[in-house]
Design an enzyme around this catalytic site. Structure first.
Site: not given
Ligand code: FDA
Length: 283
Positions: A113, A163
């Site tokens: 991560d 990733r």
């Molecule tokens: P965004 O935040 O724009 O959300 C898009 C949509 O997803 C929202 O409209 C909602 O529907 C849904 N959603 C997102 N977050 C939600 C929540 N908390 N609760 C409910 N619904 C939600 N970050 C990092 O800094 N270091 C890392 O190593 C990792 N590792 C990692 C692994 C994996 C497998 C994932 C999926 C994510 C990470 N992250 C991470 C977290 C990443 O940086 C990010 O904060 C989250 O994935 C939320 O961002 P989205 O890309 O989903 O977009």
């Protein structure tokens, strides 16, 4: 577990498999049964002593053994500050090597991560160092960071496995994009680089519909590229299931343990309305 930890775990149950490894393995089995891979993470960050870092390392070694013996299809995901990066570089490096070499015996993949920006250089450096010895490792890469000192192309050219994530930590505006518009634009740019230049598998880790649709379009343009979607436990299950039905590879990130606060805080920051949901789960 204290009463406070018990309460937070009860509230955060949708994001966390449980307090024990057994619960994580059980949840991972369910994910496998519906066609998803599991990425298991033992919650924890910022270990402050060698002993604490070593005990987290031992937990990952036991996790790898348990995943192997129970036939889980999946990988593990590790935070470097959990295994000693705040203690000293060498302690962390040696703990990470222990985990990766153990996991490689069973062909289990290890994701690293990416944490907040002060850890960026060491995390990338340690990852590139490990790549010289092991191939079963991947690194999270945050799209919100404005100028990475080490370019994504350098990681790919070194045979790295990325990733791609948006980024979850509170960063200064001088370091990271704050507005969704800019973060998404950066994510798009990096996603195109991955589809075009990655020589090995990579992961698109987001729950964002629009970006996922764009990834699907790119996958049609760049046929044969090996990639998977990754999403967090408890978020957008509908989307995960739909992608599995469409034949895409999907992996679910499954945390467990009692050191919940950092993880839960980041999930609330992403979506403040989660606070209400959590409160309701107590009723
Ligand atoms: P965004 O935040 O724009 O959300 C898009 C949509 O997803 C929202 O409209 C909602 O529907 C849904 N959603 C997102 N977050 C939600 C929540 N908390 N609760 C409910 N619904 C939600 N970050 C990092 O800094 N270091 C890392 O190593 C990792 N590792 C990692 C692994 C994996 C497998 C994932 C999926 C994510 C990470 N992250 C991470 C977290 C990443 O940086 C990010 O904060 C989250 O994935 C939320 O961002 P989205 O890309 O989903 O977009």
């Amino acid at each position: 577990m204290s009463i406070y930890e018990h309460l937070v775990l009860k509230m955060a149950r949708r994001w966390i498999a449980g307090s024990s490894m057994q619960e994580a393995l059980e949840y991972a089995r369910q994910a496998n049964s519906i066609g998803m891979k599991a990425i298991i993470n033992c919650l924890g960050e910022h270990s402050i002593s060698k002993d604490e870092a070593e005990s987290s390392t031992d937990e990952y070694i036991r996790l790898v053994d348990a995943m192997h013996s129970s036939g889980i299809d999946g990988s593990i995901s590790v935070k470097l500050t959990q295994i000693g990066l705040d203690v000293d570089y060498d302690t962390c490096n040696s703990n990470l090597m222990g985990i990766i070499s153990h996991a490689s015996m069973y062909d289990i993949f290890v994701w690293i991560d990416m944490e907040s920006s002060p850890y960026y250089e060491h995390t990338v450096g340690m990852y590139l160092g490990m790549l010289k010895h092991y191939r079963n490792i991947g690194l999270a890469y945050q799209a919100y960071i404005k100028e990475h000192s080490l370019d994504i192309m350098h990681i790919l050219e070194s045979g790295g496995i990325v990733r791609l994530v948006k980024g979850a930590y509170r960063e200064d505006a001088s370091i990271a994009y704050r507005s969704k518009r800019y973060v998404n634009a950066s994510f798009r740019r990096l996603m195109r680089i991955l589809f075009k230049h990655s020589r090995s598998m990579f992961a698109i880790a987001t729950h964002d519909n629009t970006l996922i649709e764009e990834a699907i379009a790119l996958s049609k343009e760049h046929q044969g590229k090996e990639f998977e979607f990754q999403m967090l436990k408890g978020i957008r299950d509908d989307l995960k299931h739909m992608l599995v039905r469409q034949g895409f590879k999907v992996a679910e990130y499954i945390p467990y343990g009692i050191n919940l606060s950092g993880y839960v805080y980041r999930r609330i920051r992403e979506r403040p309305s989660n606070l209400l949901l959590l409160a309701r789960s107590l009723l």
